[in-house]
Motif scaffolding. Structure first.
Motif, PDB file in Angstrom:
ATOM      1  N   SER A  84      23.933 -25.551   0.760  1.00  0.00           N
ATOM      2  CA  SER A  84      22.801 -25.205   1.319  1.00  0.00           C
ATOM      3  C   SER A  84      22.470 -23.966   2.159  1.00  0.00           C
ATOM      4  O   SER A  84      22.942 -23.783   2.515  1.00  0.00           O
ATOM      5  N   PRO A  85      21.036 -24.133   1.809  1.00  0.00           N
ATOM      6  CA  PRO A  85      20.604 -22.233   2.574  1.00  0.00           C
ATOM      7  C   PRO A  85      20.738 -22.673   3.792  1.00  0.00           C
ATOM      8  O   PRO A  85      21.447 -23.556   4.413  1.00  0.00           O
ATOM      9  N   ASP A  86      20.683 -21.237   4.311  1.00  0.00           N
ATOM     10  CA  ASP A  86      21.256 -21.013   6.109  1.00  0.00           C
ATOM     11  C   ASP A  86      19.686 -20.854   6.332  1.00  0.00           C
ATOM     12  O   ASP A  86      19.626 -19.470   6.508  1.00  0.00           O
ATOM     13  N   VAL A  87      19.166 -21.527   6.903  1.00  0.00           N
ATOM     14  CA  VAL A  87      17.060 -22.413   7.217  1.00  0.00           C
ATOM     15  C   VAL A  87      17.736 -21.425   8.897  1.00  0.00           C
ATOM     16  O   VAL A  87      18.429 -21.481   9.531  1.00  0.00           O
ATOM     17  N   ASN A 112      23.322 -35.179  13.298  1.00  0.00           N
ATOM     18  CA  ASN A 112      22.635 -36.800  11.959  1.00  0.00           C
ATOM     19  C   ASN A 112      21.413 -36.250  11.888  1.00  0.00           C
ATOM     20  O   ASN A 112      20.895 -37.448  10.856  1.00  0.00           O
ATOM     21  N   GLY A 113      20.901 -35.539  11.424  1.00  0.00           N
ATOM     22  CA  GLY A 113      19.239 -35.668  10.759  1.00  0.00           C
ATOM     23  C   GLY A 113      19.364 -35.432   9.218  1.00  0.00           C
ATOM     24  O   GLY A 113      20.309 -34.767   8.848  1.00  0.00           O
ATOM     25  N   ILE A 114      18.246 -35.754   8.913  1.00  0.00           N
ATOM     26  CA  ILE A 114      17.936 -35.345   7.327  1.00  0.00           C
ATOM     27  C   ILE A 114      18.020 -34.583   6.913  1.00  0.00           C
ATOM     28  O   ILE A 114      16.970 -33.862   7.439  1.00  0.00           O
ATOM     29  N   PRO A 115      18.380 -33.727   6.074  1.00  0.00           N
ATOM     30  CA  PRO A 115      18.212 -32.313   5.623  1.00  0.00           C
ATOM     31  C   PRO A 115      16.640 -32.704   4.302  1.00  0.00           C
ATOM     32  O   PRO A 115      16.980 -33.843   4.356  1.00  0.00           O
ATOM     33  N   TYR A 116      16.054 -31.454   4.827  1.00  0.00           N
ATOM     34  CA  TYR A 116      14.925 -31.504   3.258  1.00  0.00           C
ATOM     35  C   TYR A 116      14.297 -30.111   3.292  1.00  0.00           C
ATOM     36  O   TYR A 116      14.932 -29.003   4.099  1.00  0.00           O
ATOM     37  N   GLU A 122      12.667 -25.870  -2.659  1.00  0.00           N
ATOM     38  CA  GLU A 122      13.101 -26.408  -3.359  1.00  0.00           C
ATOM     39  C   GLU A 122      13.425 -25.582  -4.786  1.00  0.00           C
ATOM     40  O   GLU A 122      14.702 -25.593  -5.374  1.00  0.00           O
ATOM     41  N   ARG A 123      12.584 -25.032  -5.161  1.00  0.00           N
ATOM     42  CA  ARG A 123      12.462 -24.426  -6.195  1.00  0.00           C
ATOM     43  C   ARG A 123      13.184 -23.212  -6.448  1.00  0.00           C
ATOM     44  O   ARG A 123      14.032 -22.694  -7.684  1.00  0.00           O
ATOM     45  N   GLN A 124      13.466 -21.888  -5.115  1.00  0.00           N
ATOM     46  CA  GLN A 124      14.802 -21.255  -4.762  1.00  0.00           C
ATOM     47  C   GLN A 124      16.135 -21.684  -5.051  1.00  0.00           C
ATOM     48  O   GLN A 124      16.622 -20.939  -5.324  1.00  0.00           O
ATOM     49  N   LEU A 125      16.203 -22.971  -5.097  1.00  0.00           N
ATOM     50  CA  LEU A 125      17.374 -23.584  -5.493  1.00  0.00           C
ATOM     51  C   LEU A 125      17.788 -24.395  -6.648  1.00  0.00           C
ATOM     52  O   LEU A 125      19.207 -23.863  -6.452  1.00  0.00           O
TER      53      LEU A 125
END
Length: 203
Positions: A84-87, A112-116, A122-125
């Protein structure tokens, strides 16, 4: 774990085991004082190495009583790193202060948060994923894309439109001009190749 006089003997073996199994250790101490001479700010400076700072503080603190000793044992997590990206994100102190005063649980957010992802992330991933899959299948191959995968106009991101239009124009010119027998396309990612293929299939 808190170890005091009443449970010291019962937990001593656990401490030994933690030390033996640890990949590295960290310690901390709370003393009845920190310097029997100069103040810490006078004693040390920003140019000290960690070793120099430690030796200076140690020299002037040996006569004080150790109130509390902290020991942390660590094991390396050898599981595969997440993809997952390092935001990076920003915070506003007034908002954080308000949430903290209302009892907001910041630990729950990060543990415990839901990632988004937003649309651009999303396009880059997806582009990175397509590139990896393309490399796994062999550079330049499009065998993983079904010829019937796209039956409607392709949605092309704004930052890719000029590139896709230019490449599609070159390919169409190759098809229409019998004198041209080959075409050397400029390098592109798996995501771009997919857009080219889908655009041509729809046409």
């Amino acid at each position: 774990m808190e170890i005091i006089r009443s449970n010291f003997k019962d937990n001593l073996n656990k401490v030994y085991e933690a030390i033996e199994e640890a990949d590295f250790l960290a310690i901390d101490g709370e003393f009845s004082g920190i310097s029997d001479g100069p103040s810490v700010s006078t004693l040390t400076n920003g140019f000290d190495t960690p070793e120099e700072r430690y030796q200076k503080l140690k020299k002037h603190s040996m006569d004080f009583l150790l109130f509390q000793f902290g020991l942390c044992s660590f094991k390396s997590d050898h599981t595969e790193a997440k993809s997952s990206p390092d935001v990076k994100f920003v915070c506003q102190s007034s908002s954080i202060d308000f949430l903290a005063n209302q009892g907001f649980d910041f630990n729950k957010v990060f543990r415990n948060g839901i990632p988004y992802l937003n649309q651009e992330e999303e396009r880059q991933l997806r582009e990175q994923y397509d590139e990896k899959r393309s490399q796994a299948n062999g550079a330049g191959t499009l065998s993983y894309i079904s010829p019937n995968a796209t039956k409607c106009p392709v949605t092309i991101p704004e930052d890719q439109k000029k590139f896709i239009e230019r490449v599609v124009e070159q390919i169409e010119d190759l098809i229409q001009n019998e004198e041209n027998k080959s075409l050397q396309l400029e390098p592109c990612t798996g995501f771009q190749r997919k857009l080219i293929y889908q655009t041509l299939s729809w046409k």
